[in-house]
Design a protein around this motif. Structure first.
Motif, PDB file in Angstrom:
ATOM      1  N   GLY A  40     -13.041   7.839 -20.015  1.00  0.00           N
ATOM      2  CA  GLY A  40     -13.079   8.965 -19.092  1.00  0.00           C
ATOM      3  C   GLY A  40     -12.050  10.018 -19.423  1.00  0.00           C
ATOM      4  N   THR A  41     -10.948   9.584 -20.043  1.00  0.00           N
ATOM      5  CA  THR A  41      -9.915  10.531 -20.487  1.00  0.00           C
ATOM      6  C   THR A  41     -10.192  11.037 -21.892  1.00  0.00           C
ATOM      7  OG1 THR A  41      -8.308   9.327 -19.124  1.00  0.00           O
ATOM      8  CG2 THR A  41      -7.433  10.843 -20.780  1.00  0.00           C
ATOM      9  N   LEU A  42     -10.669  10.145 -22.734  1.00  0.00           N
ATOM     10  CA  LEU A  42     -10.865  10.505 -24.139  1.00  0.00           C
ATOM     11  C   LEU A  42     -11.969  11.542 -24.322  1.00  0.00           C
ATOM     12  CD1 LEU A  42     -10.127   9.962 -27.087  1.00  0.00           C
ATOM     13  CD2 LEU A  42     -11.856   8.145 -27.095  1.00  0.00           C
ATOM     14  N   ILE A  43     -13.057  11.400 -23.585  1.00  0.00           N
ATOM     15  CA  ILE A  43     -14.192  12.318 -23.773  1.00  0.00           C
ATOM     16  C   ILE A  43     -13.804  13.757 -23.460  1.00  0.00           C
ATOM     17  CG2 ILE A  43     -16.492  12.908 -22.910  1.00  0.00           C
ATOM     18  CD1 ILE A  43     -17.045   9.911 -22.697  1.00  0.00           C
ATOM     19  N   PRO A  44     -13.225  14.050 -22.273  1.00  0.00           N
ATOM     20  CA  PRO A  44     -12.806  15.447 -22.050  1.00  0.00           C
ATOM     21  C   PRO A  44     -11.686  15.886 -22.978  1.00  0.00           C
ATOM     22  CG  PRO A  44     -12.087  14.041 -20.233  1.00  0.00           C
ATOM     23  CD  PRO A  44     -13.020  13.226 -21.076  1.00  0.00           C
ATOM     24  N   PHE A  45     -10.817  14.924 -23.375  1.00  0.00           N
ATOM     25  CA  PHE A  45      -9.753  15.289 -24.318  1.00  0.00           C
ATOM     26  C   PHE A  45     -10.358  15.770 -25.630  1.00  0.00           C
ATOM     27  CE2 PHE A  45      -6.889  14.333 -27.798  1.00  0.00           C
ATOM     28  CZ  PHE A  45      -5.685  14.856 -27.352  1.00  0.00           C
ATOM     29  N   VAL A  46     -11.317  15.020 -26.148  1.00  0.00           N
ATOM     30  CA  VAL A  46     -11.970  15.414 -27.405  1.00  0.00           C
ATOM     31  C   VAL A  46     -12.713  16.728 -27.209  1.00  0.00           C
ATOM     32  CG1 VAL A  46     -13.764  14.775 -29.067  1.00  0.00           C
ATOM     33  CG2 VAL A  46     -12.163  13.047 -28.247  1.00  0.00           C
ATOM     34  N   LEU A  47     -13.356  16.878 -26.048  1.00  0.00           N
ATOM     35  CA  LEU A  47     -14.085  18.112 -25.781  1.00  0.00           C
ATOM     36  C   LEU A  47     -13.145  19.315 -25.775  1.00  0.00           C
ATOM     37  CD1 LEU A  47     -16.705  19.543 -24.995  1.00  0.00           C
ATOM     38  CD2 LEU A  47     -16.195  19.018 -22.602  1.00  0.00           C
ATOM     39  N   VAL A  48     -12.008  19.184 -25.078  1.00  0.00           N
ATOM     40  CA  VAL A  48     -11.041  20.285 -25.031  1.00  0.00           C
ATOM     41  C   VAL A  48     -10.453  20.533 -26.410  1.00  0.00           C
ATOM     42  CG1 VAL A  48      -8.835  21.031 -24.047  1.00  0.00           C
ATOM     43  CG2 VAL A  48     -10.515  19.880 -22.605  1.00  0.00           C
ATOM     44  N   PHE A  49     -10.201  19.442 -27.148  1.00  0.00           N
ATOM     45  CA  PHE A  49      -9.654  19.610 -28.499  1.00  0.00           C
ATOM     46  C   PHE A  49     -10.630  20.370 -29.391  1.00  0.00           C
ATOM     47  CE2 PHE A  49      -9.306  18.175 -32.898  1.00  0.00           C
ATOM     48  CZ  PHE A  49      -7.983  18.501 -33.169  1.00  0.00           C
ATOM     49  N   LEU A  50     -11.917  20.018 -29.306  1.00  0.00           N
ATOM     50  CA  LEU A  50     -12.916  20.720 -30.122  1.00  0.00           C
ATOM     51  C   LEU A  50     -13.039  22.173 -29.706  1.00  0.00           C
ATOM     52  CD1 LEU A  50     -15.711  17.984 -30.355  1.00  0.00           C
ATOM     53  CD2 LEU A  50     -14.087  18.670 -32.131  1.00  0.00           C
ATOM     54  N   LEU A  51     -12.992  22.390 -28.390  1.00  0.00           N
ATOM     55  CA  LEU A  51     -13.047  23.780 -27.920  1.00  0.00           C
ATOM     56  C   LEU A  51     -11.858  24.572 -28.453  1.00  0.00           C
ATOM     57  CD1 LEU A  51     -14.148  23.294 -24.184  1.00  0.00           C
ATOM     58  CD2 LEU A  51     -15.508  24.253 -26.051  1.00  0.00           C
ATOM     59  N   THR A  52     -10.696  23.912 -28.455  1.00  0.00           N
ATOM     60  CA  THR A  52      -9.494  24.593 -28.957  1.00  0.00           C
ATOM     61  C   THR A  52      -9.542  24.782 -30.465  1.00  0.00           C
ATOM     62  OG1 THR A  52      -8.226  23.568 -27.158  1.00  0.00           O
ATOM     63  CG2 THR A  52      -6.979  24.483 -29.002  1.00  0.00           C
ATOM     64  N   PHE A  53     -10.010  23.728 -31.160  1.00  0.00           N
ATOM     65  CA  PHE A  53     -10.004  23.773 -32.618  1.00  0.00           C
ATOM     66  C   PHE A  53     -10.976  24.827 -33.153  1.00  0.00           C
ATOM     67  CE2 PHE A  53     -11.334  22.293 -36.825  1.00  0.00           C
ATOM     68  CZ  PHE A  53     -10.103  22.110 -37.420  1.00  0.00           C
ATOM     69  N   PHE A  54     -12.148  24.917 -32.520  1.00  0.00           N
ATOM     70  CA  PHE A  54     -13.162  25.853 -33.010  1.00  0.00           C
ATOM     71  C   PHE A  54     -13.108  27.204 -32.289  1.00  0.00           C
ATOM     72  CE2 PHE A  54     -15.032  21.721 -34.153  1.00  0.00           C
ATOM     73  CZ  PHE A  54     -15.261  21.947 -35.495  1.00  0.00           C
ATOM     74  N   ASP A  55     -12.186  27.318 -31.346  1.00  0.00           N
ATOM     75  CA  ASP A  55     -12.045  28.590 -30.634  1.00  0.00           C
ATOM     76  C   ASP A  55     -11.235  29.559 -31.497  1.00  0.00           C
ATOM     77  OD1 ASP A  55     -11.931  30.605 -28.845  1.00  0.00           O
ATOM     78  OD2 ASP A  55     -10.589  29.598 -27.428  1.00  0.00           O
TER      79      ASP A  55
END
Length: 827
Positions: free
Chosen positions: A523-538
């Motif tokens: 539950g923590t890892l999924i949004p963490f990865v999502l935010v990381f991807l949003l940040t990385f590709f933003d």
């Protein structure tokens, strides 16, 4: 080089602090994701059946036969206790052993009933027992519903609701598979407990159990599963020594039905004990079988010789030999028995030698004791070969032929064979020498016999054959008794220390806590990865730090987000934070002019990378703050492709710069008044087909020079620098250039062009203005750099110095509501 450096910074620099703030800003997503995870974990936990661990303990001991002697040895102790322990561990895990257990317990049948969430296993708790007719087929993987009408009658039913025929796998004797075509049908019949059920689908008999009485309405389900699949389910049994090198074994089995586990563990040990006792009695059993067949033959031979002896005595008057003849007869009888025994041994050696040369299966090697051979080297060699053959046979159920373990066993058998063959050759030589000696003695006595009368010679021959048959018969009978005694006295080497038993506990699963931990983790890892991807590709600009990492151009100021429907923020809300930000920019521009030593009129050019970054908004409000400070200011709209500024001041765009540049209007005709006396506007006018060429004309330069003679400040709203080259033509007229950057809109790659121009010196006196900034946005955090009086909301002078045009949060609205409510009650 400068562009490459900026590009490298773009790819190698990661704003960890900004990323952490961004994670925090997404806290509702984390809460929602963890809540979903907990919901899934709870759903799984409440539906999972309990898992139990049952165990028992046995000892593999070396229990020698108490009647063991060198003369009655029909058993062997090959390898000692350690070898037996290892053999027992391998046996308990083998497929062949578990097939016996599953077959004995009929674990290819399932007993189920309706549970709270799913069907549950009720083995050992049903009010009936099932006897399977193994001579007739049973359909597989089909549930038969059993509903009791009363304590003795029940209805068994199932259905096939397909419109077409279906192929079903069935058991014949529950092991041999065959296939049948069964049409769609409804099957339902009523029987009594104890009555045989004999149909084309199922062939069983349900017997009542005394301790459990069925009640009307009780429903159960029975089904048959694939025999091999049932066995596979128990191959995961854990068998381990209690301690390293210990002969005590602990068996563990995990499952959902404790009664099923208890029966399986105890039955597994019972089958092991029976098999080990049977193997322990192997030689005794084979000896008895061989002697029984030999006794029948010797008994007939003895009877024939006895009848011949009696007939001879009846026909002749001689009944007994003289004393001298009697002595010769006794000695010859002794020699005959010795020769018979040695011949039997030699025959055994020849048979064993031929067996070793021509056979590959050594499990049926004849026992040496049958022939009266007790030589240790022969007995041990035969025993070792039989043991290795038994081990190889058991491993055939677990490994494919050609596996390395078989090659290793075959090498050991070959080594034992070579030693045994050498011993056989040596023993045969000694026995042949002994026979030659005995034959020589017999010949000497036979010479003496020829001196006797003819009738005594004949009687002596018959009595010799009778004594030899009698001696052989007595020997076999003695061996038969010895073998029976050994077999009867043998006990199993398996000693049960603790039987498997349901003591009320033993639950080891499901691990509900682990499921909740996994829920938190994922539950923590999924949004963490999502935010990381949003940040990385933003690749957009989100805060001042992003700008500072990408360019060395100074930042002139930061403008907050305007919530007005037009661009007149300074005019309509002069006390707002945005207005203060523009006043700060005005002060910074005056510092730039002073640093350049400029006197008289000054010009400001406002541009950006692309459209939509607030270029027109900034131009209008910078012009407004200069005009409100009693400075004559004019705003010139030179974005000839997308004119905008006329709409905010409610003036028309019918005539403007374009008309002047094409000599269609005078300067005075294109200047328009606004609601501020000191602020005039020149719109762009009609959209021309050649805007770049118009901006490069001499009349453009004349216009700027003329305006500088009439106004204190000339504000130029130019086209985007990243889209067209128009702004590059206008920068030469600017004393200061403002390059707009909008939060969450401007892309990082757009800085490459302006950095290159700044580095090469084509653009001078340029500064950045960060527009549309929200300090609490999900893209970073605010910075108190002191640009202007403040930016965003709540920065700068603080409450009381300017209007707060933010939309109140839900918390503040609720708080204000209760304050008003309390105040009304007091009044």
């Amino acid at each position: 080089m400068y562009q490459e450096q900026e590009t490298n910074d773009l790819h190698t620099t990661f704003d960890l602090k900004g990323f952490l703030f961004k994670l925090i800003s997404y806290w509702p997503l984390f809460v929602f994701s963890v809540a979903i995870g907990f919901g899934i974990a709870y759903y799984i936990n409440v539906r999972k059946l309990p898992v139990y661990l049952i165990e028992n303990m046995v000892s593999i001991k070396d229990d020698q036969n108490p009647f063991f002697t060198t003369n009655t040895s029909l058993t062997f102790n090959w390898g000692g206790t350690t070898d037996k322990v290892n053999t027992a561990i391998i046996t308990l895990k083998s497929r062949s052993h578990n097939e016996k257990v599953v077959d004995r317990l009929q674990y290819y049948m399932r007993f189920l009933k309706d549970g709270k969430y799913q069907l549950v296993d009720v083995y050992g708790k049903t009010p009936f027992d099932v006897k399977v007719d193994t001579l007739n087929p049973q359909i597989l993987n089909t549930q038969f519903k059993i509903v009791f009408k009363d304590s003795t009658q029940f209805t068994i039913s199932t259905s096939f609701d397909d419109d077409k025929q279906r192929v079903y796998q069935v058991y014949n004797t529950l092991k041999e598979k065959e296939y049948k075509y069964i049409e769609a049908q409804e099957f339902s019949q009523t029987y009594r407990l104890g009555q045989e059920i004999k149909t084309h689908l199922i062939n069983v008999t349900l017997f009542p159990i005394e301790d459990i009485k069925p009640r009307a309405g009780q429903t159960y389900y029975i089904s048959f599963i694939n025999f091999d699949s049932a066995v596979i389910g128990y191959l995961n049994i854990q068998v381990e020594p209690e301690d390293k090198g210990s002969s005590v074994l602990k068996l563990r089995l995990v499952g959902q039905n404790k009664a099923r586990l208890v029966d399986y563990l105890n039955t597994s040990i019972a089958v092991l004990s029976e098999d080990m006792l049977e193997r322990k009695n192997l030689f005794a059993t084979k000896t008895i079988r061989f002697i029984d067949s030999s006794l029948a033959e010797k008994s007939k031979e003895l009877k024939d010789v006895e009848d011949e002896l009696n007939a001879f005595k009846d026909q002749n008057t001689i009944y007994n030999l003289q004393s001298e003849g009697q002595k010769i007869t006794d000695r010859l009888n002794t020699l005959d028995l010795q020769k018979e025994a040695i011949t039997r041994e030699l025959n055994y050696y020849n048979t064993l030698e031929n067996y070793l040369i021509n056979r590959t299966d050594y499990r049926d090697v004849p026992a040496p004791s049958v022939a009266g051979i007790f030589e240790a080297s022969i007995v041990d060699g035969v025993g070792q070969i039989v043991q290795k053959a038994q081990d190889r046979s058991k491993l055939e159920y677990s490994y494919k032929e050609g596996a390395p373990i078989f090659k290793d066993i075959d090498r050991q058998i070959d080594a034992i064979k070579r030693v045994l063959q050498e011993n056989i050759t040596s023993s045969k030589g000694l026995k042949n020498q002994e026979i030659a000696r005995i034959n020589n003695e017999i010949y000497q006595y036979e010479v003496e016999i020829r001196k006797l009368p003819k009738d005594q010679q004949e009687l002596l021959k018959i009595e010799r054959r009778y004594k030899l048959s009698q001696g052989t018969y007595d020997l076999f009978l003695s061996k038969r008794n010895e073998a029976g005694l050994v077999k009867a006295a043998n006990v199993s080497d398996v000693l049960v220390i603790d039987i498997a038993k349901d003591t009320g506990g033993g639950q080891v699963g499901p691990n509900t806590q682990l499921n909740y931990v996994m829920a938190i983790l994922f539950g923590t890892l999924i949004p963490f990865v999502l935010v990381f991807l949003l940040t990385f590709f933003d690749n957009r600009i989100h805060n001042v730090k992003d700008i500072e990492r990408l360019t060395k151009i100074p930042i002139l100021g930061v403008i907050g987000k305007s919530r007005l429907e037009n661009n007149l923020a300074v005019i309509e809300k002069p006390k707002s934070a945005i207005s203060e930000s523009f006043r700060a920019i005005r002060s910074s521009l005056q510092y730039i002019y002073k640093k350049q030593g400029l006197k008289g009129a000054k010009t400001v050019l406002v541009t950006s990378s692309v459209s939509g970054e607030g270029k027109t908004f900034c131009s209008i409000n910078i012009a407004s703050v200069f005009a409100l400070s009693e400075k004559k200011t004019i705003l010139v709209g030179l974005d000839l492709r997308k004119p905008k500024i006329f709409g905010d001041f409610n003036i028309n765009n019918n005539i403007g710069v374009v008309n002047y540049l094409i000599d269609d209007a005078t300067e005075d005709e294109i200047i328009q008044k606004t609601m501020i006396d000191t602020l005039d506007v020149i719109t762009s006018g009609p959209i021309p087909p050649n805007p770049s060429e118009l901006l490069m004309t001499e009349r453009m330069a004349e216009l700027i020079e003329s305006l500088k003679g009439k106004y204190d400040y000339v504000i130029i709203d130019s086209p985007p620098l990243g889209l067209v080259a128009d702004s590059l033509e206008l920068i030469k007229y600017a004393d200061a250039t403002i390059y707009m950057v909008r939060q969450n809109h401007t892309k990082r790659g757009m800085f490459a062009l302006i950095n290159d121009k700044y580095k090469s010196g084509e653009v001078k006196n340029i500064s950045l203005v960060f527009n549309f900034f929200e300090g609490k946005a999900k893209y970073g955090y605010g910075y108190g750099y002191g640009y202007g009086y403040g930016y965003g909301y709540g920065y700068g002078y603080g409450h009381g110095y300017h209007d707060d045009d933010r939309k109140p949060s839900l918390f503040h609205r609720v708080k204000s509501f209760f304050k008003r409510l309390i105040k009304l009650r007091k009044n």
